[in-house]
Design an enzyme around this catalytic site. Structure first.
Site, PDB file in Angstrom:
ATOM      1  N   CYS A 132      12.115  -2.569  17.795  1.00 34.02           N
ATOM      2  CA  CYS A 132      12.209  -3.910  17.205  1.00 34.02           C
ATOM      3  C   CYS A 132      10.845  -4.458  16.781  1.00 34.02           C
ATOM      4  O   CYS A 132      10.713  -5.040  15.697  1.00 34.02           O
ATOM      5  CB  CYS A 132      12.899  -4.861  18.175  1.00 34.02           C
ATOM      6  N   HIS A 246      11.144 -12.046  18.571  1.00 32.17           N
ATOM      7  CA  HIS A 246       9.789 -11.625  18.918  1.00 32.17           C
ATOM      8  C   HIS A 246       8.793 -12.258  17.934  1.00 32.17           C
ATOM      9  O   HIS A 246       9.083 -12.391  16.738  1.00 32.17           O
ATOM     10  CB  HIS A 246       9.635 -10.107  18.783  1.00 32.17           C
TER      11      HIS A 246
END
Ligand code: A2P
Length: 344
Positions: A132, A246
């Protein structure tokens, strides 16, 4: 034409998101086959307002259900064991785990960055979805490399607890509840090595011999494989008490002699598919997890040229890692695969 689609890890954080993304992108589904462990076989998942029964993942389930596209997100050991049965049943496997990513004959794909790599899927039947943190970073690196040529990247991440799955999210919520009940010290610590509520943990995944963590080395190796270029990367990966999305603080060093023009950088990023620039510091506007969560864009802001070196730019990058960093990237790979296979 429509396809029989399996989701392995259907009851997990990424699996549940996959059903939403498949619907959002109108994925051409004939039959949907949710798969998980025996523990959750018989339970229901929701797709397009309908409930579908979860089946147990077995060696024969792909063949029995005539699966043509199999999304895997139940952990590396499950992919290691079961991906082959999906491939043997004639399916293409789109794998969200790290298990196959660095195998030389397995394409590692971010569809906006290296869609052409999908073409070699036949060698193994598997297409790997990158980590990710890597996905949202290369989404911004690609247009900048095309603009000036990248030599080096230094990145610090601020990674949400959902990267550790549902157990990670539950652990943060439980610790916050314990904090308000004055019992934080006694609360459980399973998903992370330390308390995550009201803390930051500068370690994601296990230590490597060179002093970096496995997550940090994924960002190095996967970036080079996706970009087809030996870019020097140094990463510091940090877990923060954010539920989802994130963030990354990125410093890019371009080739010697480059004079960064911030407006050119901004325009190159704005032109790139699925990247959005929010960059107005005077008006407090920049990317944050509360902006990116539940969206499919990678957001970039705080773009500024280095004070000392004209060939260095700094910026902040945020994306919903359950979507952009996992489910959405996998679905976009699937759609691209369908498009390419139909042309053959
Ligand atoms: P289950 O709910 O049956 O355990 P997360 O990343 O959110 O922790 O989710 C992990 C996903 O992987 C879940 O859907 C989980 O299913 C699935 N999973 C874990 N272990 C197995 C297994 N041995 N066989 C099949 N699926 C598994």
């Amino acid at each position: 034409r429509k396809f029989n689609v399996a989701v392995v890890g259907a009851t997990g954080a990424v699996g549940e998101e996959l059903f939403r993304v498949l619907k959002d992108y109108n994925f051409p589904i004939n039959k949907l086959v949710p798969l998980a462990s025996a523990r959750s076989a018989g339970s229901k998942v929701e797709y397009d307002g309908k409930e579908i029964t979860v089946l147990e993942l077995t060696e024969t389930c792909f063949e029995e259900n005539e699966v043509e596209i199999a999304f895997f997100s139940a952990g590396g050991s499950i992919s290691e064991k079961y991906a082959r049965y999906a491939v043997e049943a004639g399916a293409v496997v789109i794998d969200n785990t790290s298990h196959f990513r660095m195998e030389a004959n397995v394409p590692l794909v971010v569809p906006e960055v290296n869609p052409e790599d999908i073409a070699s899927w036949r060698e193994t039947g598997i297409i790997a979805n990158p980590n990710c943190s890597t996905i949202q970073m290369v989404m911004s690196l690609k247009p900048l490399d095309e603009l000036y040529g990248i030599k080096r990247v230094d990145v610090s991440t601020y990674q949400a607890v959902s990267g550790a799955g549902k157990t990670g999210m539950e652990e943060l919520v439980k610790q916050m509840q314990a904090f308000f009940a004055f019992s934080l010290e006694d609360s459980e610590k399973n998903a992370f090595a330390h308390q995550i509520a009201l803390n930051v943990i500068p370690q994601i995944d296990v230590a490597q011999a060179n002093g970096f963590t496995k997550e940090e080395m994924k960002m190095v190796n996967e970036t080079q494989k996706i970009m087809h270029k030996e870019i020097a990367v140094a990463a510091t990966c940090v877990r923060v008490p954010v539920l989802r999305s994130h963030s990354e603080s990125i410093t890019v060093t371009f080739e010697d002699g480059v004079e960064v023009d911030v407006n050119e950088v901004r325009e190159a990023l704005e032109r790139f598919e699925n990247v959005e620039v929010i960059d107005d510091l005077e008006n407090n506007a920049y990317p944050m997890p509360i902006i990116s969560t539940d969206t499919d864009a990678t957001y970039v802001g705080r773009i500024r040229r280095d004070v000392y070196s004209p060939n260095i730019v700094h910026y902040f990058n945020v994306a919903d890692q359950v979507r952009v960093g996992a489910a959405t990237n996998a679905v976009r790979i699937g759609l691209k695969w369908i498009e390419m296979e139909n042309e053959i």
